[in-house]
Each structure stands twice: as C-alpha cells, then as structure tokens.
Design an enzyme around this catalytic site. Structure first.
Site, PDB file in Angstrom:
ATOM      1  CB  SER A 130      60.867 -20.992 -50.443  1.00 14.61           C
ATOM      2  OG  SER A 130      61.425 -22.203 -50.913  1.00 14.61           O
ATOM      3  CG  HIS A 165      57.987 -24.323 -53.687  1.00 14.89           C
ATOM      4  ND1 HIS A 165      57.697 -23.018 -54.021  1.00 14.89           N
ATOM      5  CD2 HIS A 165      59.177 -24.277 -53.005  1.00 14.89           C
ATOM      6  CE1 HIS A 165      58.668 -22.224 -53.579  1.00 14.89           C
ATOM      7  NE2 HIS A 165      59.568 -22.964 -52.957  1.00 14.89           N
TER       8      HIS A 165
END
Length: 241
Positions: A130, A165
């Site tokens: 991330s 994501h």
C-alpha cells in the site's frame, strides 16, 4: 573495480498484515541476497502503530529464515550515524501501509529518504504494501488526503507511478486511469491485492500472484482512447509442502 549490485524493489499486494498463507512474504524473502536475511519493518505510514508492529514481529519472529527488526521514527532512538549503520546492514526493508504523504514527509525530516537511496544502490531489497509500495515510485495514487487523488512526489526509485488496491477498493480503477490519461500521474503499475511485482534496476523482472484472478496491470496514456490498461502474466504462488 567497485562491485555493482543489482538494485531491486518489490511492490506487494498483501503479506503478513492481510494474508494467512505467507506466500507473498515467502516470495519476498526468497528475493533477498542472503539465505537468512535481516528484515527491517518500517511502520512510519501508520504512525508506528503498536498493533501493526506486534503483528509484524509475531509473524516474522517465528520464522527461522530471517532476522526481523523494527525501525520506529516517532520515538526515534538512534542518532544519525547509528541509523545509517543500522539501515545499511539490512538485507530487506519492508515498509508498511498507511498514509503515503505522511510517510514521505517524516522520512525526509529524518533523512531516511537519502539512506534508502544508499541502501538500494548497495543491493538492499526495498519492498512494501500500500503506502509502502507507493513510496518508491515517482508518483502514486493515494487516499492520503481523504478522497482518492494523486501524489506526484515519491522517492523516484521506480520510474512512473503506482496504484495499490486496484479493483479491490471502490473508485481506484477509474480514478487512477483518469490521472494517467490527463497526465496528473505518469504511466505506471496497478496492483490488485494478492499480487507481487519485482523490479530490477527499474525494470519489471517478475510478477506473482496468490490468486489466478488477481493481476498486475500496466496503465499508460493512449492517444486514441485516453488510457490503455494491460494485464501482465503472473506466476501463481503455491505453498511448499
């Protein structure tokens, strides 16, 4: 002549914080330059969240194939010289998720950005999930400021941009594609959760996935359609029996 080390970094769409099968973490450790690497977790993006640190230590202390450690910066204990020696001694620097913009600001305040450049040039594997994937590129797609948007201000070790994501959080895909199409972010790499991507000297050298349905994408501006998206082949990771 001086020894030239391959410069490598990995973008991870999972790992100890989200997965139970250890497949992506096994893959990361398998890319290290030694069979029992020193692995330093850097939890800056989460504000050095104690629960996140404990999750890392619980996952990695039980492994006989690495030597784990943690680098906290919000309660920093090392002086500049000690910090440099510590980071350059690591075989893997594993950066956690959280707020990408805050991560970069804190790193620059403490000079971590410069030390990571040095470690990268010396052969340390840099990786993360991330925000810990976003930080290595020239720019990234992030929710650091609330709504999804662009942060054209990464470390620049990986040319282009990164979007984590991808397809796994609402709005990620169209927002990132729009950013690349308009030039707000350069062409880059979009990872679905479950994917890992290894880059050597800035070039993609391997892509892996925990799921047959999860992919790594190359997203580029296109003169006719505005943006092009290309799914790249990924090797399916399987547990070693």
């Amino acid at each position: 002549m001086p020894v030239v080390h391959p410069r490598r970094l990995a973008l991870i769409g999972g790992g100890f914080s989200t997965d139970d099968d250890r497949l992506l973490d096994d893959w990361v450790l398998g890319q290290a330059r030694t069979p029992r690497p020193k692995v330093c977790f850097v939890p800056t993006a989460s504000g050095d969240a104690p629960a996140y640190i404990e999750q890392f230590l619980t996952a990695f202390r039980s492994r006989p194939d690495c030597e784990p450690s943690v680098l906290p910066l919000f309660r920093r204990e090392l002086d500049d010289d000690s910090l440099r020696r510590f980071l350059l001694a690591q075989d893997v620097v594993y950066v956690g998720g959280g707020n990408t913009a805050n991560l970069l600001a804190v790193w620059r305040t403490h000079g971590i950005d410069r030390l990571l450049h040095e470690a990268y040039d010396l052969g340390t594997l840099l990786c993360g999930i991330s925000a810990g994937a976003n930080c290595w590129a020239e720019g990234s797609h992030t929710d650091s400021f609330g709504p999804l948007g662009c942060l054209p201000d990464g470390l620049g070790l990986l040319p282009g941009s990164v979007c984590p994501h991808y397809d796994n959080e609402p709005g990620r895909r169209p927002s990132y594609q729009a950013a690349v199409a308009t030039g707000a972010l350069p062409a880059g790499w979009a990872l679905e959760d479950g994917v890992g991507a290894l880059f050597t000297d800035g070039l993609l050298t391997e892509a892996v996935t925990r799921f047959p349905s999860a992919h790594l994408y190359r997203v580029e501006p296109d003169r006719l359609s505005g943006v092009s998206e290309r799914a790249l082949p990924c090797r399916l990771l399987t547990a070693v029996s």
